[in-house]
Write a protein that holds these residues in place. Structure first.
Motif, PDB file in Angstrom:
ATOM      1  N   SER A   1      -8.757  -3.204 -12.129  1.00 30.34           N
ATOM      2  CA  SER A   1      -7.602  -3.658 -12.900  1.00 30.34           C
ATOM      3  C   SER A   1      -6.497  -2.610 -12.918  1.00 30.34           C
ATOM      4  CB  SER A   1      -8.009  -4.027 -14.321  1.00 30.34           C
ATOM      5  OG  SER A   1      -8.604  -2.922 -14.961  1.00 30.34           O
ATOM      6  N   ARG A   2      -5.314  -3.099 -13.132  1.00 32.28           N
ATOM      7  CA  ARG A   2      -4.118  -2.261 -13.181  1.00 32.28           C
ATOM      8  C   ARG A   2      -4.315  -1.129 -14.191  1.00 32.28           C
ATOM      9  NH1 ARG A   2       1.240  -3.272 -11.649  1.00 32.28           N
ATOM     10  NH2 ARG A   2       2.732  -2.014 -12.777  1.00 32.28           N
ATOM     11  N   GLY A   3      -3.971   0.083 -13.769  1.00 30.23           N
ATOM     12  CA  GLY A   3      -4.055   1.240 -14.656  1.00 30.23           C
ATOM     13  C   GLY A   3      -5.312   2.073 -14.489  1.00 30.23           C
ATOM     14  N   MET A   4      -6.347   1.520 -13.842  1.00 28.32           N
ATOM     15  CA  MET A   4      -7.555   2.309 -13.621  1.00 28.32           C
ATOM     16  C   MET A   4      -7.227   3.488 -12.709  1.00 28.32           C
ATOM     17  SD  MET A   4     -10.536  -0.586 -12.966  1.00 28.32           S
ATOM     18  CE  MET A   4     -11.915   0.559 -12.909  1.00 28.32           C
TER      19      MET A   4
ATOM     20  N   ILE B   1      -2.279  -0.212  -9.055  1.00 27.38           N
ATOM     21  CA  ILE B   1      -1.138  -1.080  -9.353  1.00 27.38           C
ATOM     22  C   ILE B   1      -1.448  -2.523  -8.981  1.00 27.38           C
ATOM     23  CG2 ILE B   1       0.675   0.659  -9.315  1.00 27.38           C
ATOM     24  CD1 ILE B   1       1.277  -0.220  -6.404  1.00 27.38           C
ATOM     25  N   HIS B   2      -2.424  -2.724  -8.032  1.00 32.68           N
ATOM     26  CA  HIS B   2      -2.767  -4.087  -7.632  1.00 32.68           C
ATOM     27  C   HIS B   2      -4.051  -4.075  -6.827  1.00 32.68           C
ATOM     28  CE1 HIS B   2      -1.714  -8.262  -7.284  1.00 32.68           C
ATOM     29  NE2 HIS B   2      -1.695  -8.237  -5.970  1.00 32.68           N
ATOM     30  N   SER B   3      -4.833  -5.136  -6.973  1.00 33.64           N
ATOM     31  CA  SER B   3      -6.029  -5.339  -6.161  1.00 33.64           C
ATOM     32  C   SER B   3      -5.957  -6.750  -5.596  1.00 33.64           C
ATOM     33  CB  SER B   3      -7.298  -5.208  -7.016  1.00 33.64           C
ATOM     34  OG  SER B   3      -7.386  -3.928  -7.573  1.00 33.64           O
ATOM     35  N   VAL B   4      -6.252  -6.889  -4.309  1.00 31.57           N
ATOM     36  CA  VAL B   4      -6.184  -8.203  -3.661  1.00 31.57           C
ATOM     37  C   VAL B   4      -7.411  -8.421  -2.801  1.00 31.57           C
ATOM     38  CG1 VAL B   4      -3.661  -8.307  -3.622  1.00 31.57           C
ATOM     39  CG2 VAL B   4      -4.870  -7.306  -1.700  1.00 31.57           C
ATOM     40  N   LEU B   5      -7.767  -9.701  -2.643  1.00 38.57           N
ATOM     41  CA  LEU B   5      -8.861 -10.036  -1.740  1.00 38.57           C
ATOM     42  C   LEU B   5      -8.470  -9.676  -0.322  1.00 38.57           C
ATOM     43  CD1 LEU B   5     -10.002 -13.527  -3.035  1.00 38.57           C
ATOM     44  CD2 LEU B   5     -11.095 -11.316  -3.392  1.00 38.57           C
ATOM     45  N   ASN B   6      -9.429  -9.224   0.426  1.00 40.71           N
ATOM     46  CA  ASN B   6      -9.198  -8.884   1.829  1.00 40.71           C
ATOM     47  C   ASN B   6      -9.528 -10.122   2.653  1.00 40.71           C
ATOM     48  OD1 ASN B   6      -8.702  -7.523   4.138  1.00 40.71           O
ATOM     49  ND2 ASN B   6     -10.561  -6.308   4.110  1.00 40.71           N
ATOM     50  N   THR B   7      -8.554 -11.058   2.693  1.00 38.25           N
ATOM     51  CA  THR B   7      -8.766 -12.327   3.380  1.00 38.25           C
ATOM     52  C   THR B   7      -7.621 -12.608   4.334  1.00 38.25           C
ATOM     53  OG1 THR B   7      -7.563 -13.629   1.752  1.00 38.25           O
ATOM     54  CG2 THR B   7      -9.899 -13.267   1.326  1.00 38.25           C
TER      55      THR B   7
ATOM     56  N   GLU C   1      -0.597   3.608  -7.085  1.00 38.28           N
ATOM     57  CA  GLU C   1       0.635   4.393  -7.118  1.00 38.28           C
ATOM     58  C   GLU C   1       0.208   5.744  -7.637  1.00 38.28           C
ATOM     59  OE1 GLU C   1       4.649   4.490  -9.707  1.00 38.28           O
ATOM     60  OE2 GLU C   1       4.267   2.601  -8.646  1.00 38.28           O
ATOM     61  N   HIS C   2       0.361   6.743  -6.821  1.00 42.22           N
ATOM     62  CA  HIS C   2      -0.212   8.064  -7.075  1.00 42.22           C
ATOM     63  C   HIS C   2      -1.723   7.882  -7.202  1.00 42.22           C
ATOM     64  CE1 HIS C   2       3.790   9.719  -7.265  1.00 42.22           C
ATOM     65  NE2 HIS C   2       4.109   8.839  -8.211  1.00 42.22           N
TER      66      HIS C   2
ATOM     67  N   ASN D   1      -1.318   4.629  -2.173  1.00 44.47           N
ATOM     68  CA  ASN D   1      -2.584   4.776  -1.462  1.00 44.47           C
ATOM     69  C   ASN D   1      -3.289   3.432  -1.432  1.00 44.47           C
ATOM     70  OD1 ASN D   1      -3.043   7.763  -0.881  1.00 44.47           O
ATOM     71  ND2 ASN D   1      -2.387   7.777  -3.021  1.00 44.47           N
ATOM     72  N   ARG D   2      -4.051   3.188  -0.360  1.00 43.75           N
ATOM     73  CA  ARG D   2      -4.774   1.926  -0.217  1.00 43.75           C
ATOM     74  C   ARG D   2      -6.222   2.226   0.125  1.00 43.75           C
ATOM     75  NH1 ARG D   2      -1.831  -0.197   4.649  1.00 43.75           N
ATOM     76  NH2 ARG D   2      -1.787   2.015   5.037  1.00 43.75           N
ATOM     77  N   TRP D   3      -7.112   1.630  -0.656  1.00 44.86           N
ATOM     78  CA  TRP D   3      -8.537   1.764  -0.392  1.00 44.86           C
ATOM     79  C   TRP D   3      -9.079   0.405  -0.007  1.00 44.86           C
ATOM     80  CZ3 TRP D   3     -11.049   5.024  -4.881  1.00 44.86           C
ATOM     81  CH2 TRP D   3     -10.548   6.332  -4.844  1.00 44.86           C
ATOM     82  N   GLU D   4      -9.838   0.365   1.053  1.00 47.87           N
ATOM     83  CA  GLU D   4     -10.415  -0.886   1.526  1.00 47.87           C
ATOM     84  C   GLU D   4     -11.896  -0.952   1.195  1.00 47.87           C
ATOM     85  OE1 GLU D   4     -11.484  -2.241   5.807  1.00 47.87           O
ATOM     86  OE2 GLU D   4      -9.344  -2.620   5.487  1.00 47.87           O
ATOM     87  N   TYR D   5     -12.260  -2.020   0.492  1.00 46.21           N
ATOM     88  CA  TYR D   5     -13.657  -2.346   0.216  1.00 46.21           C
ATOM     89  C   TYR D   5     -14.015  -3.566   1.055  1.00 46.21           C
ATOM     90  CZ  TYR D   5     -13.706   0.957  -3.653  1.00 46.21           C
ATOM     91  OH  TYR D   5     -13.656   2.102  -4.400  1.00 46.21           O
ATOM     92  N   ALA D   6     -15.259  -3.986   1.037  1.00 39.97           N
ATOM     93  CA  ALA D   6     -15.708  -5.109   1.871  1.00 39.97           C
ATOM     94  C   ALA D   6     -14.916  -6.385   1.599  1.00 39.97           C
ATOM     95  CB  ALA D   6     -17.194  -5.360   1.655  1.00 39.97           C
ATOM     96  N   SER D   7     -14.619  -6.660   0.339  1.00 42.59           N
ATOM     97  CA  SER D   7     -13.963  -7.938   0.037  1.00 42.59           C
ATOM     98  C   SER D   7     -12.589  -7.803  -0.612  1.00 42.59           C
ATOM     99  CB  SER D   7     -14.866  -8.785  -0.854  1.00 42.59           C
ATOM    100  OG  SER D   7     -15.128  -8.105  -2.065  1.00 42.59           O
ATOM    101  N   PHE D   8     -12.129  -6.588  -0.856  1.00 41.64           N
ATOM    102  CA  PHE D   8     -10.814  -6.426  -1.477  1.00 41.64           C
ATOM    103  C   PHE D   8     -10.180  -5.102  -1.089  1.00 41.64           C
ATOM    104  CE2 PHE D   8     -13.967  -4.969  -4.560  1.00 41.64           C
ATOM    105  CZ  PHE D   8     -13.479  -3.748  -4.971  1.00 41.64           C
TER     106      PHE D   8
END
Length: 113
Positions: free
Chosen positions: A45-48, A95-101, A90-91, A78-85
């Motif tokens: 979630s945003r802010g974590m 700021i956002h999490s999205v499905l990797n679809t 920002e720093h 920065n962008r971190w890629e997990y298996a499904s998202f």
């Protein structure tokens, strides 16, 4: 004298207008489906912080190259890629999490590097 107007051009015109009428876009449907899917998932979630994300979800499969940072108006993302998202930071805060679809523009984030 024949004053009858041929209806063939009129029919062709009406058919062309019918095909040009707005149709629901497939991309819109995919986006709506994707948003509904995301709401039902446990995404960061945003802010974590990065540390909180890593504690809760484990290490990402990949940490993609940071973007931005050239000015205060363009902070480091920065962008971190997990298996499904994918998680966008920002720093060091989400700021956002999205499905990797394939429904989004993140079908192959490595290609953007």
């Amino acid at each position: 004298m024949n004053t009858r107007i041929s209806s063939l051009p009129l029919i062709a015109l009406l058919a062309a207008i019918g095909f040009a009428a707005p149709q629901p876009a497939r991309a819109d449907n995919l986006l709506i489906h994707r948003v509904q899917q995301e709401k039902g998932m446990d995404l960061p979630s945003r802010g974590m912080s990065m540390a909180q994300v890593e504690r809760k979800y484990g290490a990402p499969q990949r940490k993609l190259s940071p973007r931005g940072g050239d000015s205060a108006r363009h902070p480091v993302i920065n962008r971190w890629e997990y298996a499904s998202f994918i998680v966008y930071f920002e720093h060091d805060h989400v700021i956002h999490s999205v499905l990797n679809t394939p429904a989004g523009n993140n079908t192959n984030p490595a290609a953007v590097n």
